[in-house]
Scaffold this active site. Structure first.
Site, PDB file in Angstrom:
ATOM      1  N   ARG A 113       0.707  -1.178   0.039  1.00  0.00           N
ATOM      2  CA  ARG A 113       0.046   0.126   0.125  1.00  0.00           C
ATOM      3  C   ARG A 113       0.781   1.140  -0.202  1.00  0.00           C
ATOM      4  NH1 ARG A 113      -2.572  -3.791  -0.135  1.00  0.00           N
ATOM      5  NH2 ARG A 113      -2.402  -3.128  -2.263  1.00  0.00           N
ATOM      6  N   SER A 157     -18.434   5.266   2.952  1.00  0.00           N
ATOM      7  CA  SER A 157     -19.718   4.094   3.192  1.00  0.00           C
ATOM      8  C   SER A 157     -20.418   4.286   4.394  1.00  0.00           C
ATOM      9  CB  SER A 157     -19.439   2.743   2.857  1.00  0.00           C
ATOM     10  OG  SER A 157     -18.439   2.334   3.751  1.00  0.00           O
ATOM     11  N   HIS A 212      -7.687   7.559  11.039  1.00  0.00           N
ATOM     12  CA  HIS A 212      -7.273   5.822  11.312  1.00  0.00           C
ATOM     13  C   HIS A 212      -6.101   5.917  10.869  1.00  0.00           C
ATOM     14  CE1 HIS A 212     -11.725   4.882  10.033  1.00  0.00           C
ATOM     15  NE2 HIS A 212     -11.623   4.974  11.442  1.00  0.00           N
ATOM     16  N   VAL A 228      -5.802   6.724   5.104  1.00  0.00           N
ATOM     17  CA  VAL A 228      -4.220   6.509   5.517  1.00  0.00           C
ATOM     18  C   VAL A 228      -3.230   7.407   4.611  1.00  0.00           C
ATOM     19  CG1 VAL A 228      -5.046   4.874   7.177  1.00  0.00           C
ATOM     20  CG2 VAL A 228      -3.939   4.416   4.919  1.00  0.00           C
ATOM     21  N   ASP A 229      -3.964   7.755   3.380  1.00  0.00           N
ATOM     22  CA  ASP A 229      -2.935   8.373   2.546  1.00  0.00           C
ATOM     23  C   ASP A 229      -2.610   9.624   2.986  1.00  0.00           C
ATOM     24  OD1 ASP A 229      -4.876  10.176   1.001  1.00  0.00           O
ATOM     25  OD2 ASP A 229      -5.958   8.308   0.552  1.00  0.00           O
ATOM     26  N   GLY A 285     -17.516  10.402  -0.144  1.00  0.00           N
ATOM     27  CA  GLY A 285     -16.834   9.213  -0.564  1.00  0.00           C
ATOM     28  C   GLY A 285     -16.336   8.350   0.706  1.00  0.00           C
TER      29      GLY A 285
HETATM   30  P1  OAD Z   1     -15.420   2.387   1.798  1.00  0.00           P
HETATM   31  O1  OAD Z   1     -14.798   1.477   0.772  1.00  0.00           O
HETATM   32  O2  OAD Z   1     -16.059   1.723   2.686  1.00  0.00           O
HETATM   33  O3  OAD Z   1     -16.378   3.134   0.900  1.00  0.00           O
HETATM   34  C1  OAD Z   1     -16.002   3.947  -0.060  1.00  0.00           C
HETATM   35  C2  OAD Z   1     -17.137   4.923  -0.581  1.00  0.00           C
HETATM   36  O4  OAD Z   1     -16.522   5.743  -1.758  1.00  0.00           O
HETATM   37  C3  OAD Z   1     -18.291   4.076  -0.963  1.00  0.00           C
HETATM   38  O5  OAD Z   1     -19.591   4.736  -0.475  1.00  0.00           O
HETATM   39  C4  OAD Z   1     -18.382   4.601  -2.607  1.00  0.00           C
HETATM   40  O6  OAD Z   1     -19.570   4.454  -3.091  1.00  0.00           O
HETATM   41  C5  OAD Z   1     -17.747   5.532  -2.652  1.00  0.00           C
HETATM   42  N1  OAD Z   1     -16.931   5.972  -3.930  1.00  0.00           N
HETATM   43  C6  OAD Z   1     -16.472   5.127  -4.657  1.00  0.00           C
HETATM   44  N2  OAD Z   1     -16.010   5.606  -5.806  1.00  0.00           N
HETATM   45  C7  OAD Z   1     -16.010   6.976  -5.589  1.00  0.00           C
HETATM   46  C8  OAD Z   1     -15.569   8.055  -6.194  1.00  0.00           C
HETATM   47  N3  OAD Z   1     -15.113   7.995  -7.558  1.00  0.00           N
HETATM   48  N4  OAD Z   1     -16.104   9.465  -5.781  1.00  0.00           N
HETATM   49  C9  OAD Z   1     -16.537   9.570  -4.595  1.00  0.00           C
HETATM   50  N5  OAD Z   1     -17.066   8.257  -3.927  1.00  0.00           N
HETATM   51  C10 OAD Z   1     -16.803   6.973  -4.335  1.00  0.00           C
HETATM   52  O7  OAD Z   1     -14.401   3.265   2.497  1.00  0.00           O
HETATM   53  P2  OAD Z   1     -14.496   4.066   3.810  1.00  0.00           P
HETATM   54  O8  OAD Z   1     -15.764   4.367   4.096  1.00  0.00           O
HETATM   55  O9  OAD Z   1     -13.442   4.991   3.785  1.00  0.00           O
HETATM   56  O10 OAD Z   1     -10.400   1.975   8.130  1.00  0.00           O
HETATM   57  O11 OAD Z   1     -13.984   3.047   4.689  1.00  0.00           O
HETATM   58  C11 OAD Z   1     -14.089   3.364   6.243  1.00  0.00           C
HETATM   59  C12 OAD Z   1     -12.967   2.561   6.791  1.00  0.00           C
HETATM   60  O12 OAD Z   1     -12.977   1.128   6.752  1.00  0.00           O
HETATM   61  C13 OAD Z   1     -11.345   3.155   6.246  1.00  0.00           C
HETATM   62  O13 OAD Z   1     -10.910   4.306   6.882  1.00  0.00           O
HETATM   63  C14 OAD Z   1     -10.660   1.863   6.550  1.00  0.00           C
HETATM   64  C15 OAD Z   1     -11.799   0.622   6.382  1.00  0.00           C
HETATM   65  O14 OAD Z   1     -11.435  -0.409   7.110  1.00  0.00           O
HETATM   66  C16 OAD Z   1      -9.164   1.489   8.469  1.00  0.00           C
HETATM   67  O15 OAD Z   1      -8.051   1.191   7.647  1.00  0.00           O
HETATM   68  C17 OAD Z   1      -8.621   1.492   9.876  1.00  0.00           C
END
Ligand code: OAD
Length: 229
Positions: A57, A172, A105, A89-90, A170
């Site tokens: 990563r 979920s 995170h 984390v980026d 962006g």
């Molecule tokens: P998710 O992968 O759960 O959700 C990503 C969201 O981005 C989804 O709702 C997609 O619909 C949306 N998405 C996809 N492409 C997009 C785009 N081009 N523009 C805008 N939105 C878009 O990721 P997170 O919600 O960030 O934790 O996940 C939360 C945490 O779960 C992360 O921080 C990570 C993970 O486990 C740790 O690493 C501790």
């Protein structure tokens, strides 16, 4: 006094830079079960697997760039008092030039002692078993894993409660406590959610406008609207 904008970002804002989001691909994260690579148990079971996972990563992060969504958010600072709270984390918000960034995170380009959480180091190369902190314990990724507490959540909640405008991009909104931050924003604050797959979560959140668009389309448009206001 400038109005306060609080922005909560998730993996979706970095998707168009080429970083994969977490959920979607059959519950696997780059081919691994999340509990194997992002939990204290996984770390106890197989440090090599976890280190290699984050090494990949980290190496990939060094090959990608911020996109127009990260960049547009920086413009808001001319007219508003802006804080970015990111689950990512980026370092793409940093590279785009945002001034106030709170990483909920952790950060991929940092590592820390597995003995003493306060010993944190910048790290850009691979991390391997045998890399130790100054007190002699194995270094680990500076990432908040599942099952661990989120040390930055209290400042994030305080900042969210002061928002005049709260923007979610962006994510979920399934991982707590981060997902709960939207509910700390005052009822009277204006709220925006930018996500191409946003669901109807939102009937329960006052003053929320859902923008079903990708980050690189939706964010510059919203920023323009807020700058013209
Ligand atoms: P998710 O992968 O759960 O959700 C990503 C969201 O981005 C989804 O709702 C997609 O619909 C949306 N998405 C996809 N492409 C997009 C785009 N081009 N523009 C805008 N939105 C878009 O990721 P997170 O919600 O960030 O934790 O996940 C939360 C945490 O779960 C992360 O921080 C990570 C993970 O486990 C740790 O690493 C501790």
């Amino acid at each position: 006094m400038k109005q306060k904008i609080v922005i909560l970002t998730g993996a979706g804002i970095s998707a168009e830079s080429g970083i994969q989001t977490f959920r979607g691909a059959g519950g696997l994260w780059e081919g691994h079960r999340i509990e194997d690579v992002a939990s204290p148990d996984g770390w106890r079971r197989d440090k090599e697997l976890v280190l290699n996972f984050y090494n990949l990563r980290r190496a990939q992060l060094l090959t990608v760039k911020p996109n127009t969504a990260h960049e547009a958010l920086v413009d808001l600072e001319k007219n508003y008092d802006v804080t970015v709270i990111t689950q990512n984390v980026d370092d793409l918000h940093e590279r785009a030039g945002s001034s106030n960034i709170l990483h909920l995170h952790g950060e991929l380009l940092k590592v820390r002692s597995s003995l003493d959480e306060s010993l944190v180091y910048e790290w850009r190369k691979d991390l391997v078993t045998g890399d130790k902190c100054e007190r002699g314990s194995q270094l680990r990724p500076h990432i908040v894993w599942f099952g661990e507490t989120v040390p930055m959540i209290e400042p994030a909640q305080r900042i969210s409660a002061e928002a005049d405008i709260f923007i979610v991009i962006g994510t979920s909104l399934v991982v707590y406590p981060a997902a709960g931050l939207l509910h700390f924003a005052p009822d009277h604050s204006r709220k925006f959610l930018i996500d191409p797959h946003a669901d109807e979560l939102s009937a329960s959140v006052p003053n929320l406008r859902i923008i079903r668009a990708s980050a690189t389309k939706g964010v510059p448009e919203l920023v323009k609207m807020l700058m013209d206001a």
